[in-house]
Write a protein that holds these residues in place. Structure first.
Motif, short mmCIF file in Angstrom:
data_model
loop_
_atom_site.label_atom_id
_atom_site.label_comp_id
_atom_site.label_asym_id
_atom_site.label_seq_id
_atom_site.Cartn_x
_atom_site.Cartn_y
_atom_site.Cartn_z
N ALA A 177 35.71 -8.78 31.94
CA ALA A 177 35.09 -7.65 30.86
C ALA A 177 36.25 -7.11 29.91
N LYS A 178 35.57 -6.73 28.91
CA LYS A 178 36.61 -5.97 27.94
C LYS A 178 36.91 -4.60 28.57
N TYR A 179 36.04 -4.00 29.21
CA TYR A 179 36.27 -2.60 29.65
C TYR A 179 35.05 -2.19 30.71
N ILE A 180 35.56 -1.56 31.77
CA ILE A 180 34.54 -1.10 32.68
C ILE A 180 34.49 0.44 32.85
N THR A 181 33.48 1.16 32.59
CA THR A 181 33.44 2.49 33.21
C THR A 181 32.61 2.48 34.49
N ALA A 182 33.21 2.77 35.56
CA ALA A 182 32.62 2.77 37.05
C ALA A 182 32.51 4.16 37.53
N ILE A 183 31.25 4.44 37.89
CA ILE A 183 31.10 5.74 38.05
C ILE A 183 30.46 5.53 39.64
N ASP A 184 30.80 6.66 40.51
CA ASP A 184 30.37 7.19 41.68
C ASP A 184 30.21 8.58 42.16
N TYR A 185 29.39 9.09 42.87
CA TYR A 185 29.30 10.40 43.18
C TYR A 185 30.17 10.80 44.29
N SER A 186 30.79 10.01 44.84
CA SER A 186 31.74 10.21 46.05
C SER A 186 33.09 10.23 45.71
N GLU A 187 34.09 11.52 45.71
CA GLU A 187 35.19 11.59 45.34
C GLU A 187 36.16 10.64 46.48
N GLU A 188 35.48 10.37 47.53
CA GLU A 188 36.05 10.01 48.77
C GLU A 188 36.46 8.30 48.33
N VAL A 189 35.45 7.65 48.01
CA VAL A 189 35.20 6.29 47.68
C VAL A 189 36.23 6.10 46.11
N LEU A 190 36.13 6.91 45.32
CA LEU A 190 36.87 6.84 44.02
C LEU A 190 38.30 6.90 44.33
N ALA A 191 38.69 7.66 45.47
CA ALA A 191 40.14 7.86 45.65
C ALA A 191 40.38 6.64 46.18
N ILE A 192 39.96 5.64 46.90
CA ILE A 192 40.01 4.48 47.31
C ILE A 192 40.20 3.54 46.21
N ALA A 193 39.08 3.56 45.26
CA ALA A 193 38.98 2.63 43.95
C ALA A 193 40.12 2.70 43.17
N LYS A 194 40.73 4.04 43.00
CA LYS A 194 41.91 4.04 42.18
C LYS A 194 43.31 3.54 42.91
N GLU A 195 43.26 3.60 44.29
CA GLU A 195 44.39 2.70 44.82
C GLU A 195 44.37 1.40 44.49
N LYS A 196 43.44 0.55 43.79
CA LYS A 196 43.60 -0.44 43.51
C LYS A 196 44.40 -0.75 42.48
N GLN A 197 44.68 0.39 41.62
CA GLN A 197 45.53 0.31 40.51
C GLN A 197 45.29 -0.57 39.49
N LEU A 198 43.91 -0.65 38.97
CA LEU A 198 43.51 -1.61 38.07
C LEU A 198 43.89 -0.99 36.77
N LEU A 199 44.12 -1.97 35.88
CA LEU A 199 44.89 -1.44 34.42
C LEU A 199 43.87 -0.41 33.84
N PRO A 200 44.48 0.81 33.52
CA PRO A 200 43.75 1.84 32.59
C PRO A 200 43.38 1.38 31.34
N SER A 201 43.69 0.31 30.94
CA SER A 201 43.39 -0.23 29.47
C SER A 201 42.09 -1.11 29.96
N LYS A 202 41.66 -1.29 31.17
CA LYS A 202 40.50 -2.14 31.45
C LYS A 202 39.30 -1.41 32.21
N VAL A 203 39.78 -0.23 32.92
CA VAL A 203 38.79 0.45 33.85
C VAL A 203 38.94 1.83 33.94
#
Length: 213
Positions: free
Chosen positions: A61-87
């Motif tokens: 993808a060119k860019y992904i805006t990925a949303i979720d309501y849970s801060e707990e799952v988002l914290a784990i998602a951010k640990e994947k350290q995907l490029l800010p220029s992509k996600v």
């Protein structure tokens, strides 16, 4: 629902590593479909969870805006350290997507649709499509019903939804909405919004893809 997935966050991805060759083959198929459909697109991911699917779609993808309501799952998602220029991972409400204040030309939601109360499906899809440009690509993926998988299925009097009783390792039990659909039902739901609607009903999962009218 939020409490269940927040408390399950750290172990959520275990569901993708069950030793079942049919299930694993279908998961690979889902990855391939997502990566092919969203090549070069500005994509919205609804209910991204721990970012398991985000990491694969980000490959094309060119860019992904990925949303979720849970801060707990988002914290784990951010640990994947995907490029800010992509996600970007954003706390957001799947029923208020206009608050993102942008439009997209691609969108997907994996294992979210079954958790929408049936009485809310049309309102969800209406506002979902309002943030998508004409010709956008959409993909929805969810579970087929397999007896004994994912907890006990129950129904309630005067309620068109079905529910699963699920237990965590801690012993906590949760009752969550989990609806299952036939190909005919999915056709009726998505056809008003879709061009080139394709529905694949596999053993473990169904996949819906289409272009937005």
């Amino acid at each position: 629902m939020k409490a269940y997935y927040s408390n399950r966050a750290k172990s959520y991805e275990e569901v993708y590593f069950r030793e079942d060759p049919i299930r694993q083959a279908e998961l690979i198929q889902i990855k391939d479909v997502l990566k092919e459909k969203f090549i070069g697109r500005d994509v919205l991911e609804v209910a991204c969870g721990t970012g398991y699917w985000t990491q694969y779609v980000a490959e094309t993808a060119k860019y992904i805006t990925a949303i979720d309501y849970s801060e707990e799952v988002l914290a784990i998602a951010k640990e994947k350290q995907l490029l800010p220029s992509k996600v970007s991972f954003v706390q957001g409400n799947a029923y208020k997507l206009n608050q993102l204040a942008k439009t997209f030309n691609g969108a997907y939601a994996n294992f979210w649709f079954s958790h929408i109360p049936k009485e809310n499906i049309f309102s969800f899809l209406e506002q979902f499509h309002e943030v998508l440009e004409s010709g956008s690509i959409v993909c929805m993926v969810d579970n087929m019903y397999n007896e004994g998988m994912g907890g006990t299925l129950i129904s309630k009097p005067n309620d068109e939804n079905t529910y699963k009783i699920r237990s965590l390792a801690s012993g906590q039990q949760y009752e969550i909405i989990k609806n299952y659909y036939s190909k005919e039902e999915l056709t009726t739901i998505f056809e008003p919004f879709a061009v080139d609607l394709e529905i694949h009903m596999n053993t473990c999962f169904w996949i819906v893809t289409y272009k937005v009218k």
